[in-house]
Scaffold this motif. Structure first.
Motif, mmCIF file in Angstrom:
data_model
loop_
_atom_site.group_PDB
_atom_site.id
_atom_site.type_symbol
_atom_site.label_atom_id
_atom_site.label_comp_id
_atom_site.label_asym_id
_atom_site.label_seq_id
_atom_site.Cartn_x
_atom_site.Cartn_y
_atom_site.Cartn_z
ATOM 1 N N ILE A 93 14.422 11.176 5.834
ATOM 2 C CA ILE A 93 13.083 10.717 4.441
ATOM 3 C C ILE A 93 13.075 11.397 3.095
ATOM 4 C CG2 ILE A 93 10.790 11.454 4.070
ATOM 5 C CD1 ILE A 93 11.227 9.602 6.422
ATOM 6 N N ARG A 94 13.844 10.188 2.179
ATOM 7 C CA ARG A 94 14.074 10.835 0.710
ATOM 8 C C ARG A 94 13.016 11.277 -0.223
ATOM 9 N NH1 ARG A 94 19.398 10.799 -0.245
ATOM 10 N NH2 ARG A 94 20.537 9.770 1.655
ATOM 11 N N LEU A 95 12.108 12.033 -0.631
ATOM 12 C CA LEU A 95 10.695 12.222 -1.044
ATOM 13 C C LEU A 95 11.274 11.449 -2.794
ATOM 14 C CD1 LEU A 95 9.905 15.732 -0.366
ATOM 15 C CD2 LEU A 95 9.136 13.255 0.921
ATOM 16 N N ASP A 96 12.406 10.625 -3.434
ATOM 17 C CA ASP A 96 12.677 11.119 -4.822
ATOM 18 C C ASP A 96 12.391 9.217 -4.369
ATOM 19 O OD1 ASP A 96 14.663 10.281 -3.171
ATOM 20 O OD2 ASP A 96 16.088 10.116 -4.915
ATOM 21 N N THR A 97 11.645 8.519 -2.870
ATOM 22 C CA THR A 97 11.467 6.753 -2.850
ATOM 23 C C THR A 97 10.756 7.039 -2.076
ATOM 24 O OG1 THR A 97 13.483 6.809 -1.372
ATOM 25 C CG2 THR A 97 13.628 5.974 -3.276
ATOM 26 N N PRO A 98 9.548 7.731 -2.547
ATOM 27 C CA PRO A 98 8.041 7.480 -1.249
ATOM 28 C C PRO A 98 7.524 5.969 -0.271
ATOM 29 C CG PRO A 98 7.930 7.736 -3.596
ATOM 30 C CD PRO A 98 8.977 8.153 -4.082
ATOM 31 N N VAL A 99 8.172 5.181 -1.069
ATOM 32 C CA VAL A 99 7.435 3.523 -0.512
ATOM 33 C C VAL A 99 8.413 3.250 0.178
ATOM 34 C CG1 VAL A 99 7.337 1.544 -1.035
ATOM 35 C CG2 VAL A 99 6.703 2.797 -2.749
ATOM 36 N N ASP A 100 9.551 3.484 0.492
ATOM 37 C CA ASP A 100 11.035 3.183 0.959
ATOM 38 C C ASP A 100 10.777 4.384 2.625
ATOM 39 O OD1 ASP A 100 12.205 1.206 -0.393
ATOM 40 O OD2 ASP A 100 13.607 2.035 -1.244
ATOM 41 N N ALA A 161 4.655 10.769 -7.882
ATOM 42 C CA ALA A 161 5.239 9.346 -9.226
ATOM 43 C C ALA A 161 4.326 8.041 -9.514
ATOM 44 C CB ALA A 161 6.088 8.429 -8.020
ATOM 45 N N GLY A 162 3.219 7.941 -9.632
ATOM 46 C CA GLY A 162 1.534 7.606 -9.626
ATOM 47 C C GLY A 162 1.631 6.006 -8.685
ATOM 48 N N VAL A 163 2.600 6.010 -7.550
ATOM 49 C CA VAL A 163 2.525 5.261 -6.688
ATOM 50 C C VAL A 163 1.395 4.861 -5.685
ATOM 51 C CG1 VAL A 163 4.578 4.366 -7.124
ATOM 52 C CG2 VAL A 163 4.846 6.401 -5.542
ATOM 53 N N PHE A 164 1.467 6.260 -5.162
ATOM 54 C CA PHE A 164 0.122 6.325 -4.191
ATOM 55 C C PHE A 164 -1.548 6.924 -4.866
ATOM 56 C CE2 PHE A 164 4.095 7.173 -1.046
ATOM 57 C CZ PHE A 164 3.561 5.692 -1.287
ATOM 58 N N ARG A 171 -3.685 12.884 7.745
ATOM 59 C CA ARG A 171 -4.262 13.160 8.870
ATOM 60 C C ARG A 171 -4.516 11.137 8.977
ATOM 61 N NH1 ARG A 171 -8.803 12.218 10.592
ATOM 62 N NH2 ARG A 171 -9.694 12.757 12.546
ATOM 63 N N ASP A 172 -4.998 10.925 7.953
ATOM 64 C CA ASP A 172 -6.120 9.279 9.104
ATOM 65 C C ASP A 172 -4.600 8.694 8.435
ATOM 66 O OD1 ASP A 172 -8.293 10.602 8.447
ATOM 67 O OD2 ASP A 172 -8.858 10.482 6.561
ATOM 68 N N LEU A 173 -3.902 8.857 7.314
ATOM 69 C CA LEU A 173 -2.638 7.548 6.837
ATOM 70 C C LEU A 173 -2.038 8.242 8.759
ATOM 71 C CD1 LEU A 173 -1.314 5.578 5.437
ATOM 72 C CD2 LEU A 173 -0.251 7.423 4.435
ATOM 73 N N TYR A 174 -1.754 8.983 9.262
ATOM 74 C CA TYR A 174 -1.189 9.645 10.589
ATOM 75 C C TYR A 174 -1.807 8.480 11.774
ATOM 76 C CZ TYR A 174 -0.128 11.748 15.031
ATOM 77 O OH TYR A 174 0.128 12.226 16.071
ATOM 78 N N LEU A 175 -3.044 8.930 11.938
ATOM 79 C CA LEU A 175 -4.189 8.220 12.619
ATOM 80 C C LEU A 175 -3.854 6.198 12.312
ATOM 81 C CD1 LEU A 175 -6.947 10.178 12.938
ATOM 82 C CD2 LEU A 175 -5.426 9.965 14.819
ATOM 83 N N LEU A 217 0.363 0.309 3.007
ATOM 84 C CA LEU A 217 0.964 0.487 1.195
ATOM 85 C C LEU A 217 -0.269 -0.117 0.629
ATOM 86 C CD1 LEU A 217 5.088 -1.254 1.657
ATOM 87 C CD2 LEU A 217 4.029 1.235 1.408
ATOM 88 N N ARG A 218 -1.233 -0.837 1.005
ATOM 89 C CA ARG A 218 -2.242 -0.785 0.793
ATOM 90 C C ARG A 218 -3.076 -0.067 1.016
ATOM 91 N NH1 ARG A 218 -3.702 -7.371 -0.004
ATOM 92 N NH2 ARG A 218 -1.895 -7.144 0.770
ATOM 93 N N ALA A 219 -3.273 0.756 1.743
ATOM 94 C CA ALA A 219 -4.119 1.826 2.239
ATOM 95 C C ALA A 219 -4.064 2.896 0.742
ATOM 96 C CB ALA A 219 -3.762 1.518 3.147
ATOM 97 N N VAL A 220 -2.376 3.010 0.844
ATOM 98 C CA VAL A 220 -2.636 4.354 -0.084
ATOM 99 C C VAL A 220 -1.751 3.567 -1.313
ATOM 100 C CG1 VAL A 220 -1.162 5.792 1.860
ATOM 101 C CG2 VAL A 220 0.041 3.824 0.244
ATOM 102 N N ALA A 221 -2.409 2.923 -1.845
ATOM 103 C CA ALA A 221 -2.391 1.826 -2.932
ATOM 104 C C ALA A 221 -3.013 2.172 -4.062
ATOM 105 C CB ALA A 221 -1.854 0.493 -3.380
#
Length: 226
Positions: A93-100, A161-164, A171-175, A217-221
């Protein structure tokens, strides 16, 4: 002639180590056998006799190490959760590339359920029992924490980064991720019959993974400006 010194007494440490190793091996063998037996026969059908036979052990060893059949079943559930956490911890997990990184988490969850069908089967069994066994575990709350923590870190990185979006809870995303991966795997046979297609075919699995990623990705956009 120099006086010969008396030989040092053996402490027995080596013997103790061998016994501990043998005990751990026996316990591990019982756990492995119980995982297969419970996954195949369920909790009721997974008798102590079947498990001890599969482990090439004795009934009394199950009671010695786990106290009861229920104690063994709880240990099995704890172990399969622990192994999933260990596998997830190995993700790059690379936090500098959150989408990937978020895509990697989705693929991991979906792939883990497929590679470990016994995990899904055992959770189905425990849910049929309304979680009464795992609720007695002193470690139950530990198992979702690492997964939620990883997602929280990725989300925070994406927000910076302004992408989420900033108001998404880990918790919601995990579920969301777990439910999409789990449902597809746990209902694969009935879904194949209802949909009239083999949803375990490679192209179907690839399509579902892509769909899961798109949904997440739509949910976090972030909301569009304006």
């Amino acid at each position: 002639m120099a006086e010969r010194k008396p030989a040092a007494k053996k402490t027995g440490t080596r013997g103790t180590g061998v016994r501990e190793l043998a005990a751990q091996t026996t316990r591990d063998n019982i756990l492995k056998a119980a995982t297969k037996v419970f996954a195949r026969y369920g909790y009721e059908g997974g008798s102590v006799e079947k498990i001890s036979k599969a482990a090439k052990s004795f009934d009394r060893m199950i009671y010695y190490y786990f106290g009861s059949k229920e104690g063994l079943f709880i240990a099995v559930i704890e172990t399969i959760y622990s192994r999933m956490n260990e596998a997830e911890a190995a993700l790059d997990i690379r936090l500098d590339t959150p989408v990937d990184s978020l895509k990697a988490v989705v693929r991991f969850v979906s792939g883990y359920y497929r590679k470990h069908p016994e995990f899904v089967t055992l959770l189905n069994t425990e849910n049929l029992h309304k979680g009464k066994h795992i609720s007695k575990s002193m470690r139950a709350r530990e198992y979702s924490s690492p997964a939620v923590s990883v997602i929280a870190q990725v989300l925070e990185s994406g927000v910076r980064a302004g992408v989420f979006r900033h108001d998404m809870q880990a918790r919601d995303l995990y579920l969301l991720i777990a439910s999409m991966g789990y449902f597809y795997q746990s209902n694969r046979y009935t879904l194949s019959a209802f949909l009239g297609e083999e949803i375990e075919q490679p192209e179907a699995l690839a399509h579902w993974d892509a769909f899961m990623i798109d949904v997440v990705l739509r949910a976090v956009a972030p909301a569009p400006a304006g």
